[in-house]
Design a protein around this motif. Structure first.
Motif, mmCIF file in Angstrom:
data_model
loop_
_atom_site.group_PDB
_atom_site.id
_atom_site.type_symbol
_atom_site.label_atom_id
_atom_site.label_comp_id
_atom_site.label_asym_id
_atom_site.label_seq_id
_atom_site.Cartn_x
_atom_site.Cartn_y
_atom_site.Cartn_z
ATOM 1 N N PRO A 102 63.097 52.612 17.751
ATOM 2 C CA PRO A 102 62.664 54.013 17.922
ATOM 3 C C PRO A 102 63.775 54.935 18.427
ATOM 4 O O PRO A 102 63.688 56.139 18.262
ATOM 5 C CB PRO A 102 61.533 53.919 18.943
ATOM 6 C CG PRO A 102 61.105 52.505 18.948
ATOM 7 C CD PRO A 102 62.292 51.696 18.544
ATOM 8 N N LYS A 103 64.809 54.391 19.021
ATOM 9 C CA LYS A 103 65.933 55.203 19.496
ATOM 10 C C LYS A 103 66.820 55.654 18.333
ATOM 11 O O LYS A 103 67.642 56.544 18.491
ATOM 12 C CB LYS A 103 66.773 54.413 20.498
ATOM 13 C CG LYS A 103 66.019 53.990 21.740
ATOM 14 C CD LYS A 103 66.875 53.091 22.601
ATOM 15 C CE LYS A 103 66.078 52.491 23.740
ATOM 16 N NZ LYS A 103 66.878 51.519 24.515
ATOM 17 N N HIS A 104 66.661 55.006 17.172
ATOM 18 C CA HIS A 104 67.516 55.279 16.021
ATOM 19 C C HIS A 104 66.766 55.887 14.837
ATOM 20 O O HIS A 104 67.405 56.356 13.896
ATOM 21 C CB HIS A 104 68.178 53.974 15.557
ATOM 22 C CG HIS A 104 69.118 53.410 16.568
ATOM 23 N ND1 HIS A 104 70.469 53.653 16.538
ATOM 24 C CD2 HIS A 104 68.898 52.636 17.657
ATOM 25 C CE1 HIS A 104 71.051 53.032 17.553
ATOM 26 N NE2 HIS A 104 70.114 52.418 18.243
ATOM 27 N N CYS A 105 65.447 55.805 14.873
ATOM 28 C CA CYS A 105 64.684 56.247 13.706
ATOM 29 C C CYS A 105 63.328 56.801 14.149
ATOM 30 O O CYS A 105 62.650 56.190 14.981
ATOM 31 C CB CYS A 105 64.479 55.067 12.750
ATOM 32 S SG CYS A 105 63.855 55.541 11.149
ATOM 33 N N ASP A 110 58.640 49.256 9.953
ATOM 34 C CA ASP A 110 57.880 48.522 8.930
ATOM 35 C C ASP A 110 58.552 47.156 8.804
ATOM 36 O O ASP A 110 59.584 47.023 8.145
ATOM 37 C CB ASP A 110 57.909 49.293 7.611
ATOM 38 C CG ASP A 110 57.057 48.656 6.521
ATOM 39 O OD1 ASP A 110 56.489 47.564 6.754
ATOM 40 O OD2 ASP A 110 56.970 49.240 5.431
ATOM 41 N N MET A 111 57.959 46.161 9.442
ATOM 42 C CA MET A 111 58.632 44.876 9.564
ATOM 43 C C MET A 111 57.664 43.715 9.434
ATOM 44 O O MET A 111 56.560 43.750 9.969
ATOM 45 C CB MET A 111 59.324 44.826 10.936
ATOM 46 C CG MET A 111 60.162 43.630 11.199
ATOM 47 S SD MET A 111 61.067 43.924 12.749
ATOM 48 C CE MET A 111 61.464 42.257 13.167
ATOM 49 N N GLY A 112 58.107 42.686 8.702
ATOM 50 C CA GLY A 112 57.385 41.430 8.640
ATOM 51 C C GLY A 112 58.099 40.432 9.530
ATOM 52 O O GLY A 112 58.814 40.808 10.454
ATOM 53 N N GLU A 123 66.839 57.495 6.023
ATOM 54 C CA GLU A 123 66.521 57.201 7.422
ATOM 55 C C GLU A 123 66.905 55.777 7.837
ATOM 56 O O GLU A 123 66.496 55.307 8.897
ATOM 57 C CB GLU A 123 65.031 57.442 7.678
ATOM 58 C CG GLU A 123 64.643 58.900 7.509
ATOM 59 C CD GLU A 123 63.169 59.159 7.768
ATOM 60 O OE1 GLU A 123 62.468 58.273 8.293
ATOM 61 O OE2 GLU A 123 62.722 60.274 7.442
ATOM 62 N N ILE A 124 67.683 55.097 7.026
ATOM 63 C CA ILE A 124 68.126 53.751 7.407
ATOM 64 C C ILE A 124 69.038 53.877 8.633
ATOM 65 O O ILE A 124 70.014 54.623 8.601
ATOM 66 C CB ILE A 124 68.855 53.050 6.246
ATOM 67 C CG1 ILE A 124 67.868 52.763 5.110
ATOM 68 C CG2 ILE A 124 69.501 51.745 6.735
ATOM 69 C CD1 ILE A 124 68.500 52.163 3.870
ATOM 70 N N PRO A 125 68.728 53.171 9.713
ATOM 71 C CA PRO A 125 69.526 53.275 10.948
ATOM 72 C C PRO A 125 70.773 52.367 10.889
ATOM 73 O O PRO A 125 70.800 51.284 11.456
ATOM 74 C CB PRO A 125 68.537 52.835 12.031
ATOM 75 C CG PRO A 125 67.646 51.854 11.328
ATOM 76 C CD PRO A 125 67.531 52.355 9.908
ATOM 77 N N PHE A 126 71.806 52.851 10.216
ATOM 78 C CA PHE A 126 72.994 52.037 9.993
ATOM 79 C C PHE A 126 73.662 51.585 11.302
ATOM 80 O O PHE A 126 74.148 50.461 11.383
ATOM 81 C CB PHE A 126 73.995 52.781 9.108
ATOM 82 C CG PHE A 126 73.515 52.965 7.697
ATOM 83 C CD1 PHE A 126 73.461 51.892 6.817
ATOM 84 C CD2 PHE A 126 73.094 54.212 7.246
ATOM 85 C CE1 PHE A 126 73.008 52.049 5.504
ATOM 86 C CE2 PHE A 126 72.651 54.391 5.946
ATOM 87 C CZ PHE A 126 72.608 53.305 5.077
ATOM 88 N N GLU A 127 73.667 52.443 12.321
ATOM 89 C CA GLU A 127 74.276 52.056 13.606
ATOM 90 C C GLU A 127 73.505 50.891 14.229
ATOM 91 O O GLU A 127 74.110 49.973 14.788
ATOM 92 C CB GLU A 127 74.320 53.237 14.560
ATOM 93 C CG GLU A 127 75.329 54.295 14.171
ATOM 94 C CD GLU A 127 75.334 55.476 15.121
ATOM 95 O OE1 GLU A 127 74.787 55.360 16.242
ATOM 96 O OE2 GLU A 127 75.893 56.517 14.735
ATOM 97 N N LEU A 128 72.197 50.928 14.162
ATOM 98 C CA LEU A 128 71.377 49.851 14.701
ATOM 99 C C LEU A 128 71.590 48.566 13.905
ATOM 100 O O LEU A 128 71.690 47.472 14.488
ATOM 101 C CB LEU A 128 69.896 50.239 14.693
ATOM 102 C CG LEU A 128 68.924 49.190 15.230
ATOM 103 C CD1 LEU A 128 69.232 48.834 16.684
ATOM 104 C CD2 LEU A 128 67.487 49.699 15.090
#
Length: 152
Positions: A102-105, A110-112, A123-128
């Protein structure tokens, strides 16, 4: 969506043009941050990162002549998916990622089990992802893998 690619470059060239820049960037972020010892190639019709047989000759337990898989990514119909076995196998890593996301996006995660789905490419959080990639060495992955898959 599955592509019959023979290399990461070939894979990216086959995905829809509007996704190619994003996949190139994701690949670069992973390669720039991947701990020493992992290798990149095609695995399971995706761009994969794995422990080579020269490092871990036992290979993957289901297919011993296959290098030990660790991480991969793929362009699917409605998303770009990142698969990270360490998130599934190490609860502390999973919890760290879930707390950091949540700090990056702004979008809900949305995760399995080991699959992180990105439906909005911008919105892909590349730094994360860069931080995630750095968090597990080859030796740690082998140790976790062996502890969970010992032959009985």
């Amino acid at each position: 969506m599955q592509y019959e690619a023979t290399s990461p470059e070939d894979y990216i060239s086959q995905v829809p043009e509007e996704r190619q820049a994003t996949l190139k960037k994701l690949r670069q972020v992973i390669n720039d941050n991947l701990p020493k010892g992992f290798e990149e190639g095609m695995q399971y019709k995706m761009i994969g990162y794995y422990v080579p047989l020269s490092t871990y000759p036992d290979g993957y337990h289901c297919t011993p002549n296959e290098p030990l898989p660790f991480m991969s990514f793929a362009s699917q119909k409605n998303s770009v998916n990142l698969y990270h076995s360490g998130i599934y196998a190490k609860p502390e890593l999973h919890d760290w990622f879930v707390n950091e996301y949540p700090k990056h996006c702004k979008r809900k995660l949305d995760m399995g089990k080991s699959c992180i789905r990105f439906k909005k490419l911008e919105e892909i959080p590349f730094e994360l992802i860069a931080e995630l990639v750095k968090k597990m060495t080859v030796d740690e992955w082998i140790q976790i893998y062996e502890s969970r898959n010992k032959k009985q």
